[in-house]
Design a protein around this motif. Structure first.
Motif, PDB file in Angstrom:
ATOM      1  N   LEU B 324      12.715  -3.217 -13.401  1.00 53.89           N
ATOM      2  CA  LEU B 324      12.349  -4.168 -13.893  1.00 53.89           C
ATOM      3  C   LEU B 324      13.188  -5.674 -13.722  1.00 53.89           C
ATOM      4  N   ASP B 325      14.419  -5.310 -13.337  1.00 52.04           N
ATOM      5  CA  ASP B 325      15.336  -6.524 -13.126  1.00 52.04           C
ATOM      6  C   ASP B 325      14.965  -7.135 -11.728  1.00 52.04           C
ATOM      7  N   ILE B 326      14.562  -6.463 -10.808  1.00 48.77           N
ATOM      8  CA  ILE B 326      14.297  -6.794  -9.451  1.00 48.77           C
ATOM      9  C   ILE B 326      12.962  -7.518  -9.475  1.00 48.77           C
ATOM     10  N   CYS B 327      11.964  -6.869 -10.216  1.00 50.64           N
ATOM     11  CA  CYS B 327      10.487  -7.326 -10.083  1.00 50.64           C
ATOM     12  C   CYS B 327      10.784  -8.768 -11.082  1.00 50.64           C
ATOM     13  N   ARG B 328      11.452  -8.989 -12.171  1.00 50.53           N
ATOM     14  CA  ARG B 328      11.541 -10.020 -12.846  1.00 50.53           C
ATOM     15  C   ARG B 328      12.303 -11.214 -12.035  1.00 50.53           C
ATOM     16  N   GLU B 329      13.414 -10.694 -11.564  1.00 51.48           N
ATOM     17  CA  GLU B 329      14.052 -11.797 -10.946  1.00 51.48           C
ATOM     18  C   GLU B 329      13.617 -12.469  -9.612  1.00 51.48           C
ATOM     19  N   THR B 330      12.651 -11.505  -8.961  1.00 52.42           N
ATOM     20  CA  THR B 330      12.026 -12.222  -7.792  1.00 52.42           C
ATOM     21  C   THR B 330      10.760 -12.792  -7.883  1.00 52.42           C
ATOM     22  N   GLY B 331      10.338 -12.593  -9.206  1.00 55.54           N
ATOM     23  CA  GLY B 331       8.961 -13.206  -9.443  1.00 55.54           C
ATOM     24  C   GLY B 331       7.832 -12.444  -9.085  1.00 55.54           C
ATOM     25  N   GLY B 332       8.223 -11.316  -9.078  1.00 50.03           N
ATOM     26  CA  GLY B 332       6.905 -10.072  -9.044  1.00 50.03           C
ATOM     27  C   GLY B 332       6.426  -9.567 -10.407  1.00 50.03           C
ATOM     28  N   ALA B 333       6.060  -8.452 -10.200  1.00 53.60           N
ATOM     29  CA  ALA B 333       5.522  -7.728 -11.588  1.00 53.60           C
ATOM     30  C   ALA B 333       5.557  -6.305 -11.455  1.00 53.60           C
ATOM     31  N   VAL B 334       5.216  -5.471 -12.448  1.00 49.40           N
ATOM     32  CA  VAL B 334       4.943  -4.031 -12.606  1.00 49.40           C
ATOM     33  C   VAL B 334       3.561  -4.120 -13.147  1.00 49.40           C
ATOM     34  N   GLU B 335       2.615  -3.313 -12.511  1.00 44.02           N
ATOM     35  CA  GLU B 335       1.295  -3.026 -12.910  1.00 44.02           C
ATOM     36  C   GLU B 335       0.796  -1.482 -12.870  1.00 44.02           C
ATOM     37  N   ASP B 336       0.041  -1.039 -13.549  1.00 39.53           N
ATOM     38  CA  ASP B 336      -0.575   0.254 -13.472  1.00 39.53           C
ATOM     39  C   ASP B 336      -2.014   0.252 -13.459  1.00 39.53           C
ATOM     40  N   VAL B 337      -2.338   1.377 -13.022  1.00 45.57           N
ATOM     41  CA  VAL B 337      -3.988   1.628 -12.783  1.00 45.57           C
ATOM     42  C   VAL B 337      -4.261   2.926 -13.287  1.00 45.57           C
ATOM     43  N   THR B 338      -5.708   3.117 -13.750  1.00 45.52           N
ATOM     44  CA  THR B 338      -6.176   4.314 -14.257  1.00 45.52           C
ATOM     45  C   THR B 338      -6.264   5.375 -12.957  1.00 45.52           C
ATOM     46  N   ASP B 339      -6.673   6.584 -13.306  1.00 44.21           N
ATOM     47  CA  ASP B 339      -6.784   7.671 -12.227  1.00 44.21           C
ATOM     48  C   ASP B 339      -8.044   7.298 -11.470  1.00 44.21           C
ATOM     49  N   ASP B 340      -9.151   6.852 -12.338  1.00 44.96           N
ATOM     50  CA  ASP B 340     -10.332   6.510 -11.298  1.00 44.96           C
ATOM     51  C   ASP B 340      -9.788   5.147 -10.464  1.00 44.96           C
ATOM     52  N   GLU B 341      -9.038   4.348 -10.638  1.00 46.70           N
ATOM     53  CA  GLU B 341      -8.843   3.312  -9.923  1.00 46.70           C
ATOM     54  C   GLU B 341      -8.062   3.867  -8.649  1.00 46.70           C
ATOM     55  N   VAL B 342      -7.072   4.718  -9.148  1.00 48.34           N
ATOM     56  CA  VAL B 342      -6.290   5.536  -7.877  1.00 48.34           C
ATOM     57  C   VAL B 342      -7.148   6.318  -6.896  1.00 48.34           C
ATOM     58  N   ARG B 343      -8.320   6.850  -7.491  1.00 45.69           N
ATOM     59  CA  ARG B 343      -9.380   7.540  -6.538  1.00 45.69           C
ATOM     60  C   ARG B 343      -9.888   6.465  -5.702  1.00 45.69           C
ATOM     61  N   ASP B 344     -10.323   5.474  -6.216  1.00 49.53           N
ATOM     62  CA  ASP B 344     -10.862   4.451  -5.606  1.00 49.53           C
ATOM     63  C   ASP B 344     -10.116   3.597  -4.403  1.00 49.53           C
ATOM     64  N   GLY B 345      -8.752   3.581  -4.833  1.00 48.41           N
ATOM     65  CA  GLY B 345      -7.707   2.924  -4.009  1.00 48.41           C
ATOM     66  C   GLY B 345      -7.556   3.863  -2.549  1.00 48.41           C
ATOM     67  N   ILE B 346      -7.696   5.187  -2.907  1.00 50.52           N
ATOM     68  CA  ILE B 346      -7.602   6.150  -1.666  1.00 50.52           C
ATOM     69  C   ILE B 346      -8.659   5.978  -0.959  1.00 50.52           C
ATOM     70  N   VAL B 347     -10.089   5.886  -1.339  1.00 47.40           N
ATOM     71  CA  VAL B 347     -11.216   5.596  -0.415  1.00 47.40           C
ATOM     72  C   VAL B 347     -11.113   4.503   0.091  1.00 47.40           C
ATOM     73  N   LEU B 348     -10.835   3.194  -0.702  1.00 51.32           N
ATOM     74  CA  LEU B 348     -10.887   1.935   0.078  1.00 51.32           C
ATOM     75  C   LEU B 348      -9.724   1.873   0.878  1.00 51.32           C
TER      76      LEU B 348
END
Lengths: 421, 421
Positions: B324-348
């Motif tokens: 949390l500290d690092i992502c906030r300090e550097t201007g990044g973010a933490v995000e999450d995706v559904t299992d279906d999106e995970v499968r799509d990500g593998i194929v992509l």
């Protein structure tokens, strides 16, 4: 130039680097560079001919950490590394202390191609075939296959952005289908055995324009990729050839190309000229070359394969006669092992060196062991054994052989009662 | 020195290279180097402290083509590469032309750790843990695991010739059991879930002398291995940091260590100081860090994991607050995706770049896509995404999604009737 049946594609200058043409391995007839594989005079196999410039170790060492460091010695353009490709090669050469001790070999190395992009040496040959397909302006990149080749073609085509079509027998196990279908929309299941699929591929290559079948009409370019295994071994040993090398034999192409690579390095002055012995490894259930070697004959009698080493199961190996020549001339041998020995070979390599090999690698390790036992291999000489692929693709071969030593309750008391505490 | 509960092992000079001690990440308390992981003062996590000498790019570049080129920056001895190990690292950094085009990112790279010796980034951390185990004179090299870590520990131990004991839940699928059992005689199945196995491991670490549990009592050494991912990315970009990087979050250790690596490179003058944004990727079914990030809170609420991304399924991530500290300090973010999106990500990833990733990599690619869609990632900046493992280990995730496009008779006529001709 004769070869009237052959169409002449228009090629850009330097499309094939230092390659000068195609040369028939049987009659020496010369053909211009193109998507050809059989001699128009005698139907012998065509091979790439080169006019190599001076190449230095420093030039190679300053190249990319993949097979393109050897681009001057391959039929590829000088800018090959700028075209998207899987960047295969420069895999680990591991000093095999434990396996060497187990087998009584003083100085043993494993060249581990299981860490290639799609986990087999096929990424090397496919990368060279892809370059040829690009230069010929092919619109489809294709192959018939049951395993490693299908993975490599589908992945390389995806990365290059060229359409791939991969043909497999329809009864192939689902995990193997997934491992290719993940990369391509065009996996085609064929109701027939592998020979039927292969035959169909040759027919399509003849009928359709612009299809590059890696192991059919661009085979001469494809096959050159195996030379990089030889180059890497020599470079990783510190620009030195090993005394002995053990290589699996399917079509026999890899063995002949590693030998060719060693010869080229000697001619180019990149390594010192010295004798080395080449050994071929087959599984007993598909051992036409080993049978011919032992019988002392030159003719190879085709067999119907019946072995768990599916990636070596070529019953009529195209380069078998060249394998015989090389193994005999260098003082090596061709040997074969049973499927049980193959399984033992897989476990032996994993337990001693932490490398999980497929059945082809199990065959090679088991043959290495047999060569020692039968006195055919000199255990005092520096020896390299090639692992061509990954055990995750042939899990079934060993799944009955290894497993948990104990099943316990999740308590320290339960653990303390085992022999492990 | 305080820390009275801690035994002091006798260590050879230089056993841990430039490491000077262990430092508590919470209270800063210093402890001597040893098999310790929790601060004796505040129970905070201990981390390696160093006194780095001047290190040059040339020194690193002349080192071996694996993680040991960075040995001066790791808690390992100067002769580390002479001890048998799996020689992990220096994996491909691929320019992702097609994936970038698909997502609208101008300049995208994939760091592909699926080609490590046992096909995940765990080979890096385990290699560092192995060195520590050796220096402490440990007699057993062990871990609790359900997957990648078990493979890496069993393989590294086999190659090093040290006894390994690997604990897994007894209901683990057989292929995953085989993938570890192939390397070790001592795979122990535990009747319980992964938390039970983990708890048992900690108990054994406390009770038994000379057991090095990689992710328990030698964790500080182990975790440093992840820094090599950061070093390699910078070196492979030409000694330059990327503008943005997307990293999967399980315990969160990898993300914090990549950031630490970038900071070290800046301090050592090996790269130019510049801002970069760090993004964390989680699966919705186990997203405690992403949930805290989005809620704008510092406390991470543990969850019970329920996702196909098993290698990211840590419900109570030890390094979550640092992420949390690092992502906030550097201007990044933490995000999450559904299992279906995970499968799509593998194929992509497979269809665009020819890389077959496991569910963790599918998560990271899917999060990358979501970050673009939600405008959290700047598509004009140079971006790196990390692929930590291999799809062959999580075949089930996509086996229902990809397959043959057609099944045909083995004749050209049958082929010609398809849309592929």
């Amino acid at each position: 130039m004769s070869a009237p049946v052959i169409e002449k594609p228009s090629l850009r200058a330097g499309a094939f680097g230092n390659a000068t043409g195609l040369s028939c391995r049987e009659c020496g007839h010369q053909v211009e560079l193109g998507p050809h594989y059989a001699c128009p005079e005698c139907f012998g196999p065509l091979e790439i001919a080169y006019d190599f410039p001076a190449v230095t170790r420093e030039e190679i060492e300053s190249g990319p950490r993949n097979i393109w460091r050897y681009k001057a010695l391959l039929p590829v353009p000088a800018d090959i590394e700028t075209s998207p490709n899987t960047e295969p090669g420069f895999t680990r050469l591991l000093k095999a202390h434990n396996l060497g001790a187990e087998l009584g070999i003083d100085n043993l190395w494993v060249k581990d191609d299981s860490t290639n992009p799609t986990n087999s040496f096929k990424d090397r040959v496919v990368a060279c075939a892809l370059s040829a397909a690009r230069e010929f302006g092919s619109k489809v990149f294709a192959c018939p296959s049951t395993g490693n080749l299908a993975n490599a073609v589908a992945a390389a085509g995806a990365r290059a952005g060229i359409k791939t079509v991969v043909f497999i027998p329809s009864n192939l196990e689902q995990p193997k289908q997934v491992n290719s279908a993940i990369f391509t929309e065009s996996l085609v299941a064929v109701d027939g055995n592998y020979d039927d699929v292969n035959k169909l591929a040759s027919e399509i290559a003849g009928e359709e324009d612009g299809w590059a079948f890696v192991n059919v009409n661009v085979r001469p370019y494809y096959a050159e990729g195996s030379k990089t295994l030889g180059y890497e071994i020599a470079e990783q040993l510190g620009w030195r050839l090993p005394d002995q090398i053990v290589i699996p034999v399917a079509s026999g192409s890899q063995l002949t190309k590693v030998h060719k690579a060693f010869q080229e390095l000697i001619k180019l002055g990149l390594v010192e000229d010295k004798p080395y012995r080449v050994f071929g490894a087959q599984a007993e259930g598909c051992s036409p070359v080993s049978v011919a070697y032992k019988a002392g004959v030159d003719a190879i009698r085709p067999v119907k394969p019946d072995t768990i080493a599916k990636s070596l199961a070529i019953g009529n190996p195209a380069d078998g006669i060249y394998v015989l020549d090389i193994c005999r001339e260098t003082g090596g041998a061709v040997e074969d092992v049973t499927d049980d020995e193959v399984r033992d070979g897989i476990v032996l390599l994993a337990r001693t060196e932490g490398i999980f090999t497929e059945t082809a690698g199990g065959t090679t390790v088991a043959v290495l062991k047999k060569l020692v036992k039968t006195g055919q291999l000199d255990t005092s000489l520096e020896t390299v054994v090639i692992n061509t692929g990954h055990g995750l693709k042939t899990l079934d071969a060993v799944s009955g052989r290894v497993g948990p030593v104990a099943t316990i309750a999740p308590t320290y008391a339960a653990f303390a009662a085992t022999s492990l505490a």
